[in-house]
Design a protein around this motif. Sequence first.
Motif, PDB file in Angstrom:
ATOM      1  N   PRO A  42       0.833  -1.203   0.000  1.00 29.57           N
ATOM      2  CA  PRO A  42       0.000   0.000   0.000  1.00 29.57           C
ATOM      3  C   PRO A  42       0.863   1.247   0.000  1.00 29.57           C
ATOM      4  CG  PRO A  42       0.095  -0.925   2.203  1.00 29.57           C
ATOM      5  CD  PRO A  42       0.864  -1.868   1.294  1.00 29.57           C
ATOM      6  N   TRP A  43       0.284   2.348  -0.470  1.00 29.43           N
ATOM      7  CA  TRP A  43       1.004   3.610  -0.481  1.00 29.43           C
ATOM      8  C   TRP A  43       0.459   4.500   0.620  1.00 29.43           C
ATOM      9  CZ3 TRP A  43       0.241   8.438  -3.813  1.00 29.43           C
ATOM     10  CH2 TRP A  43       1.276   9.336  -3.586  1.00 29.43           C
ATOM     11  N   LEU A  44      -0.585   5.231   0.340  1.00 26.38           N
ATOM     12  CA  LEU A  44      -1.167   6.129   1.337  1.00 26.38           C
ATOM     13  C   LEU A  44      -2.604   5.723   1.617  1.00 26.38           C
ATOM     14  CD1 LEU A  44      -0.110   9.628  -0.078  1.00 26.38           C
ATOM     15  CD2 LEU A  44       0.817   8.486   1.941  1.00 26.38           C
ATOM     16  N   PRO A  45      -3.083   6.007   2.833  1.00 26.16           N
ATOM     17  CA  PRO A  45      -4.519   5.849   3.062  1.00 26.16           C
ATOM     18  C   PRO A  45      -5.274   6.742   2.073  1.00 26.16           C
ATOM     19  CG  PRO A  45      -3.364   6.241   5.123  1.00 26.16           C
ATOM     20  CD  PRO A  45      -2.373   6.467   4.019  1.00 26.16           C
ATOM     21  N   ALA A  46      -6.436   6.312   1.650  1.00 27.11           N
ATOM     22  CA  ALA A  46      -7.192   7.043   0.622  1.00 27.11           C
ATOM     23  C   ALA A  46      -7.384   8.510   0.979  1.00 27.11           C
ATOM     24  CB  ALA A  46      -8.533   6.363   0.384  1.00 27.11           C
ATOM     25  N   GLU A  47      -7.652   8.817   2.237  1.00 26.67           N
ATOM     26  CA  GLU A  47      -7.891  10.216   2.619  1.00 26.67           C
ATOM     27  C   GLU A  47      -6.631  11.076   2.561  1.00 26.67           C
ATOM     28  OE1 GLU A  47      -6.933   8.029   6.398  1.00 26.67           O
ATOM     29  OE2 GLU A  47      -8.329   7.654   4.748  1.00 26.67           O
ATOM     30  N   ALA A  48      -5.459  10.448   2.506  1.00 23.52           N
ATOM     31  CA  ALA A  48      -4.201  11.193   2.419  1.00 23.52           C
ATOM     32  C   ALA A  48      -3.742  11.386   0.976  1.00 23.52           C
ATOM     33  CB  ALA A  48      -3.112  10.479   3.219  1.00 23.52           C
ATOM     34  N   LEU A  49      -4.492  10.875   0.026  1.00 27.55           N
ATOM     35  CA  LEU A  49      -4.114  10.975  -1.380  1.00 27.55           C
ATOM     36  C   LEU A  49      -4.536  12.351  -1.906  1.00 27.55           C
ATOM     37  CD1 LEU A  49      -2.801   9.472  -3.683  1.00 27.55           C
ATOM     38  CD2 LEU A  49      -5.030   8.517  -4.251  1.00 27.55           C
ATOM     39  N   THR A  50      -3.723  13.333  -1.591  1.00 27.51           N
ATOM     40  CA  THR A  50      -4.020  14.727  -1.924  1.00 27.51           C
ATOM     41  C   THR A  50      -3.347  15.129  -3.228  1.00 27.51           C
ATOM     42  OG1 THR A  50      -2.064  15.486  -0.748  1.00 27.51           O
ATOM     43  CG2 THR A  50      -4.104  15.298   0.545  1.00 27.51           C
ATOM     44  N   ARG A  51      -3.682  16.298  -3.716  1.00 26.92           N
ATOM     45  CA  ARG A  51      -3.004  16.828  -4.908  1.00 26.92           C
ATOM     46  C   ARG A  51      -1.515  16.972  -4.653  1.00 26.92           C
ATOM     47  NH1 ARG A  51      -7.205  21.396  -7.189  1.00 26.92           N
ATOM     48  NH2 ARG A  51      -8.625  19.896  -8.120  1.00 26.92           N
ATOM     49  N   ALA A  52      -1.149  17.404  -3.458  1.00 25.14           N
ATOM     50  CA  ALA A  52       0.271  17.563  -3.124  1.00 25.14           C
ATOM     51  C   ALA A  52       0.994  16.220  -3.201  1.00 25.14           C
ATOM     52  CB  ALA A  52       0.428  18.180  -1.738  1.00 25.14           C
ATOM     53  N   ALA A  53       0.367  15.168  -2.707  1.00 26.10           N
ATOM     54  CA  ALA A  53       0.979  13.837  -2.767  1.00 26.10           C
ATOM     55  C   ALA A  53       1.150  13.402  -4.218  1.00 26.10           C
ATOM     56  CB  ALA A  53       0.128  12.825  -2.003  1.00 26.10           C
ATOM     57  N   ARG A  54       0.134  13.657  -5.033  1.00 23.80           N
ATOM     58  CA  ARG A  54       0.212  13.302  -6.450  1.00 23.80           C
ATOM     59  C   ARG A  54       1.305  14.109  -7.157  1.00 23.80           C
ATOM     60  NH1 ARG A  54      -5.016  10.959  -8.551  1.00 23.80           N
ATOM     61  NH2 ARG A  54      -6.275  10.649  -6.691  1.00 23.80           N
ATOM     62  N   ARG A  55       1.425  15.391  -6.809  1.00 23.77           N
ATOM     63  CA  ARG A  55       2.474  16.231  -7.412  1.00 23.77           C
ATOM     64  C   ARG A  55       3.856  15.717  -7.031  1.00 23.77           C
ATOM     65  NH1 ARG A  55      -1.088  20.666  -6.230  1.00 23.77           N
ATOM     66  NH2 ARG A  55       0.010  20.948  -4.268  1.00 23.77           N
ATOM     67  N   THR A  56       4.012  15.269  -5.802  1.00 27.58           N
ATOM     68  CA  THR A  56       5.297  14.736  -5.360  1.00 27.58           C
ATOM     69  C   THR A  56       5.687  13.515  -6.195  1.00 27.58           C
ATOM     70  OG1 THR A  56       4.989  15.549  -3.113  1.00 27.58           O
ATOM     71  CG2 THR A  56       6.540  13.727  -3.400  1.00 27.58           C
ATOM     72  N   VAL A  57       4.748  12.599  -6.380  1.00 27.41           N
ATOM     73  CA  VAL A  57       5.032  11.412  -7.191  1.00 27.41           C
ATOM     74  C   VAL A  57       5.320  11.811  -8.634  1.00 27.41           C
ATOM     75  CG1 VAL A  57       4.070   9.281  -8.120  1.00 27.41           C
ATOM     76  CG2 VAL A  57       3.761   9.843  -5.712  1.00 27.41           C
TER      77      VAL A  57
END
Length: 74
Positions: A42-57
Amino acid sequence: MSEPTSAIVVRIGLPPPLEAVRRRLDHSAARKVPAHVTLLYPWLPAEALTRAARRTVAAIVRETRAFDVRFAAT
């Protein structure tokens, strides 16, 4: 029931005959999950999957060169 989580996956293209078999036999295909290779689960809990997290990846991916992979066995 477990908490929803996310994954980092890379979509892959399949030859049409193999994609037809996948659509017939892979239950995830019916749920619109594309053919893919899972890089991290697993990566992040669904509620932590923010735009910032996506931008980081996305930033990490932009800096990573393409590579070949071969799956010799399952």
